[in-house]
Scaffold this motif. Structure first.
Motif, PDB file in Angstrom:
ATOM      1  N   LEU A 121     -21.111   3.536   2.102  1.00 33.07           N
ATOM      2  CA  LEU A 121     -21.983   3.543   3.099  1.00 33.07           C
ATOM      3  C   LEU A 121     -21.775   5.472   3.706  1.00 33.07           C
ATOM      4  N   ALA A 122     -20.456   5.207   2.806  1.00 33.54           N
ATOM      5  CA  ALA A 122     -19.985   6.386   3.662  1.00 33.54           C
ATOM      6  C   ALA A 122     -19.676   8.102   2.115  1.00 33.54           C
ATOM      7  N   ALA A 123     -20.702   6.987   0.577  1.00 33.52           N
ATOM      8  CA  ALA A 123     -20.290   7.745  -0.133  1.00 33.52           C
ATOM      9  C   ALA A 123     -21.375   8.056  -0.547  1.00 33.52           C
ATOM     10  N   LEU A 124     -22.954   7.449  -0.196  1.00 34.96           N
ATOM     11  CA  LEU A 124     -24.393   7.817   0.014  1.00 34.96           C
ATOM     12  C   LEU A 124     -24.769   8.592   0.961  1.00 34.96           C
ATOM     13  N   HIS A 125     -24.918   9.917   0.683  1.00 37.62           N
ATOM     14  CA  HIS A 125     -25.308  10.870   1.904  1.00 37.62           C
ATOM     15  C   HIS A 125     -26.436   9.971   2.375  1.00 37.62           C
ATOM     16  N   PRO A 126     -25.866  10.215   4.279  1.00 36.28           N
ATOM     17  CA  PRO A 126     -26.966   9.522   4.716  1.00 36.28           C
ATOM     18  C   PRO A 126     -28.203   9.850   4.980  1.00 36.28           C
ATOM     19  N   PRO A 159     -30.391   5.150   2.839  1.00 31.92           N
ATOM     20  CA  PRO A 159     -28.880   3.985   2.343  1.00 31.92           C
ATOM     21  C   PRO A 159     -28.827   2.917   3.562  1.00 31.92           C
ATOM     22  N   HIS A 160     -29.199   3.575   5.100  1.00 26.44           N
ATOM     23  CA  HIS A 160     -28.699   2.584   5.910  1.00 26.44           C
ATOM     24  C   HIS A 160     -29.232   1.865   5.856  1.00 26.44           C
ATOM     25  N   GLN A 161     -30.893   2.017   5.475  1.00 27.56           N
ATOM     26  CA  GLN A 161     -32.320   1.136   5.342  1.00 27.56           C
ATOM     27  C   GLN A 161     -31.709  -0.161   4.085  1.00 27.56           C
ATOM     28  N   PHE A 162     -30.789  -0.483   3.510  1.00 26.54           N
ATOM     29  CA  PHE A 162     -30.125  -1.287   2.783  1.00 26.54           C
ATOM     30  C   PHE A 162     -29.537  -1.630   3.101  1.00 26.54           C
ATOM     31  N   TYR A 207     -19.315  11.161   0.691  1.00 26.54           N
ATOM     32  CA  TYR A 207     -20.892  11.719  -0.012  1.00 26.54           C
ATOM     33  C   TYR A 207     -20.839  13.233  -1.178  1.00 26.54           C
ATOM     34  N   VAL A 208     -20.168  13.688  -0.200  1.00 27.75           N
ATOM     35  CA  VAL A 208     -19.730  15.017  -0.171  1.00 27.75           C
ATOM     36  C   VAL A 208     -18.781  15.387  -2.235  1.00 27.75           C
ATOM     37  N   ARG A 209     -18.058  14.297  -2.285  1.00 31.20           N
ATOM     38  CA  ARG A 209     -17.241  14.209  -3.678  1.00 31.20           C
ATOM     39  C   ARG A 209     -18.042  13.181  -4.337  1.00 31.20           C
ATOM     40  N   THR A 210     -18.918  12.714  -3.603  1.00 29.45           N
ATOM     41  CA  THR A 210     -20.089  12.020  -4.815  1.00 29.45           C
ATOM     42  C   THR A 210     -21.219  12.748  -4.898  1.00 29.45           C
ATOM     43  N   ALA A 211     -21.276  13.727  -4.998  1.00 27.85           N
ATOM     44  CA  ALA A 211     -22.387  14.841  -4.712  1.00 27.85           C
ATOM     45  C   ALA A 211     -21.283  15.656  -6.465  1.00 27.85           C
TER      46      ALA A 211
END
Lengths: 333, 357
Positions: B106-111, B159-162, A231-235
């Protein structure tokens, strides 16, 4: 949230009660009589066996442990009268008993001493976070560079020195011989905030800098891990500024493990900082508790143990609440 | 949208080389890679893990750490040279005219942040004058566009609710929120189950038609490529080994590695006599790549080439027998004949019976 708090307060109270019973029992069944110190003091070090038995009776050690513990516990909520030799002392609730050493009221002593320890803990822990986390983030952002290596190495060197040495040298060099810092003293915040601040500044810096070295390493590690998350890469791929990426997306996750350690550290700071109080000659509860333990001054030891138990319980609840604020996946229930 | 001069494709990559110095030596992740993508077209980049497909695409967004990656060659996006571009200018491209969507949403969105917050953040960073309310409205609009039900409520979920599919949709919504001209989708369907995969691919195709953007889809799944791509680039060991129009490559592949990829795709509708043939061996080390053709240690057809050519000499990426647009990196002189005689009967006997299309 409310039911969480109720549950945690109930569970916490149970822990506190168990700790107090345990400490009481340890002293009751321990090898040396708690009455010895008082007997010696009153008889000018000529305490005979007969006199000791007499003192034990006066302190109630001939009664069963549960009835004495009951008296002590009852004093927490209602006024208690304590007979000490020929004198009867009135101990207002919450009564923690009288010190065996000087027959002072433990509750009153605590009221004088706890603010000192609380002030030290607040200042030091603030610096843990400010200095420790900021240097940790700095090192993580520059991972592998010279700045990172120098920073990590210097925290290791610094924290390898004994704390009492660092504290004592700072005290001697910075206040006594050069007066670079104002004289160390404790003035109540409510009497004079400016003197409170200046009087404790050096102590905070010494405690804070020394303790922060560990936080530099914790937060560096947590931050390195957070910055490698997807998610840091996404940011970054969104086009956010590197500052936003690091602090908003990286640091928020990195704080979770740091908060855990911080909660426990604050609890231990609140239960007294023995070296600091001894070296800077501050009347906090750390030095008080250690001296009381040497002479089996049960009421004082009991009081300081309670402070630690309550601090640990309270800090754990606070840590859990902070978790739930940081990470929405954590539900308080 | 930046105007593109003449007939140049919107994205033009020329001789791209990406190296990572490590403690064990120099890792050459991508070598002399060239390709182009036009607006409205889709390029599929195919290869195994470690073939350099993600590394080369991340270079387009300048996502590699400048301290740890050495990038040579040229990447021109909408007329702007990206290699060596300042971080500030690079940042104004990222997420704006070039967007990337990642695998495993899931990993690419900030939890820790709400979906809506993450979407509006992407909008606000490139629309300095916009208010938070406008950004939120835009986020809801995009969630609606990618088919998330009740977007005005879902925007406040974490995100975890999706569900997995909805997370990937949200990821796509975030990628497209600034109407990018180039969208790079890195294995967008890998973590999803098959029915959801199909929905996501349909969605991507719809959106591409709507926005007329250039799309790069990175995958190891030739099914995805067959569905989506106009052109295909097959990568092996950091190099392009086959490049050309999708239909041509899927029906007349000319490089044994592509044959291997085709042979290892399961097809439930195929003849039950069809076999799935794995490619023997492992992907090459990028620290010490094999001499000659990087694929030769695993190639069962290397013996059909005269002498030791496969082991000693790297074949160039040249047009094969099927025309100027179909490039291949292989020493085999008559790949089509070998493919028809040896590979096709094994993997698709039904095609052989009905004659080659």
């Amino acid at each position: 949230m409310f039911s969480f708090l109720v549950k945690r307060v109930l569970a916490g109270s149970l822990i506190v009660v168990m700790v107090s019973i345990l400490v009481y029992a340890l002293f009751w069944y321990g090898p040396k009589s708690p009455a010895l110190e008082l007997c010696r003091r009153d008889t000018n070090n000529r305490c005979t066996d007969a006199k000791l038995v007499d003192y034990e009776q006066k302190l109630g050690y001939d009664n069963p442990i549960y009835s004495e513990y009951g008296k002590w516990a009852k004093g927490l909520v209602s006024e208690r009268k304590i007979e000490f030799g020929t004198t009867e002392y009135v101990c207002a609730a919450p009564c923690l008993g009288l010190s065996y050493r000087d027959r002072s009221q433990v509750t009153e002593q605590l009221k004088d001493r706890f603010p000192v320890t609380l002030s030290l803990a607040l200042g030091a822990s603030t610096l843990y976070l400010l200095i420790g986390v900021s240097t940790g983030v700095l090192a993580a952002r520059r991972r592998g560079t010279l700045a990172d290596k120098v920073l990590v190495a210097s925290t290791l060197v610094f924290s390898s020195l004994p704390y009492y040495l660092v504290a004592l040298l700072s005290f001697l060099l910075l206040t006594l011989s050069t007066s670079a810092f104002p004289e160390v003293q404790y003035v109540s915040f409510f009497d004079n905030p400016a003197s409170w601040f200046s009087g404790l500044l050096l102590v905070w810096l010494v405690m804070g800098l020394y303790g922060a070295t560990a936080y530099t390493r914790y937060s560096r590690g947590a931050m390195v891990e957070a910055l490698s998350e997807d998610y840091v890469r996404t940011a970054k791929a969104k086009g956010l500024r590197s500052r936003t990426v690091v602090f908003k997306h990286g640091l928020r996750s990195a704080l979770v493990p740091v908060v855990t350690i911080f909660g426990l550290d604050v609890a231990f700071l609140l239960s007294g900082t023995v070296f600091t109080e001894a070296i800077f000659d501050l009347e906090g509860i750390g030095k008080w508790g250690v001296e009381a333990t040497y002479i089996k001054d049960l009421p004082v030891v009991q009081a300081t143990s309670l402070i630690l138990a309550v601090s640990v319980v309270v800090m754990n609840v606070i840590v859990d609440i902070v978790y739930s604020v940081l990470d929405p996946r954590v539900r308080l229930s | 949208m930046t105007s593109v001069e003449g007939n140049e494709p919107y994205l033009k990559v020329t001789d791209l080389t990406v190296r990572f110095p490590t403690a064990d030596g120099l890792v050459q992740a991508v070598t002399d890679l060239s390709y182009g993508v036009d607006l409205g077209k889709t390029l599929g980049i195919v290869g195994e893990s470690g073939s350099g497909k993600s590394v080369s695409s991340m270079a387009v967004l300048g996502l590699h750490d400048r301290r740890s990656a050495q990038i040579d060659g040229s990447i021109v996006v909408g007329g702007t040279e990206v290699v060596g571009l300042s971080e500030d200018k690079m940042r104004s491209l990222r997420g704006n005219s070039v967007a990337m969507i990642f695998q495993d949403a899931l990993a690419a969105l900030h939890p820790f942040y709400k979906i809506g917050k993450q979407l509006s953040e992407a909008y606000l960073v490139h629309h300095k004058g916009a208010t938070k309310r406008e950004a939120r409205a835009r986020a809801i609009e995009m969630l609606d566009r990618v088919g998330i039900p009740q977007p005005d409520r879902r925007v406040d979920n974490y995100p975890h609710q999706f569900s997995g599919g909805m997370r990937q949709r949200a990821m796509i919504a975030m990628g497209l929120i600034n109407n990018p001209s180039l969208l790079i989708a890195d294995e967008p369907t890998t973590a999803l189950d098959v029915t959801v995969q199909a929905q996501i691919l349909d969605l991507l195709q719809d959106l591409q038609r709507e926005f007329n953007s250039a799309v790069i889809i990175i995958t190891h799944d030739l099914g995805v490529v067959a569905e989506m791509a106009d052109d295909v680039l097959v990568m092996y060991g950091g190099r392009a080994v086959e490049y050309g129009p999708c239909k041509d490559i899927l029906t007349h592949p000319e490089m044994p590695y592509t044959w291997g990829l085709l042979s290892s795709v399961p097809d439930v509708s195929a003849d039950t006599n069809a076999r799935m043939i794995p490619i023997p061996g492992n992907p090459p080390s990028l620290l010490a790549p094999p001499t000659g053709c990087a694929f030769h240690p695993r190639c069962v057809h290397a013996s059909k080439v005269q002498g030791d050519l496969c082991r000693t000499t790297l074949p160039e990426l040249l047009p094969g027998v099927r025309g100027e647009n179909h490039l291949k990196r292989c020493h085999l002189a008559n790949p089509d004949a070998i493919y028809e005689a040896e590979v096709l009967p094994e993997i698709a006997p039904e095609i052989m019976e009905g004659g080659l299309r």
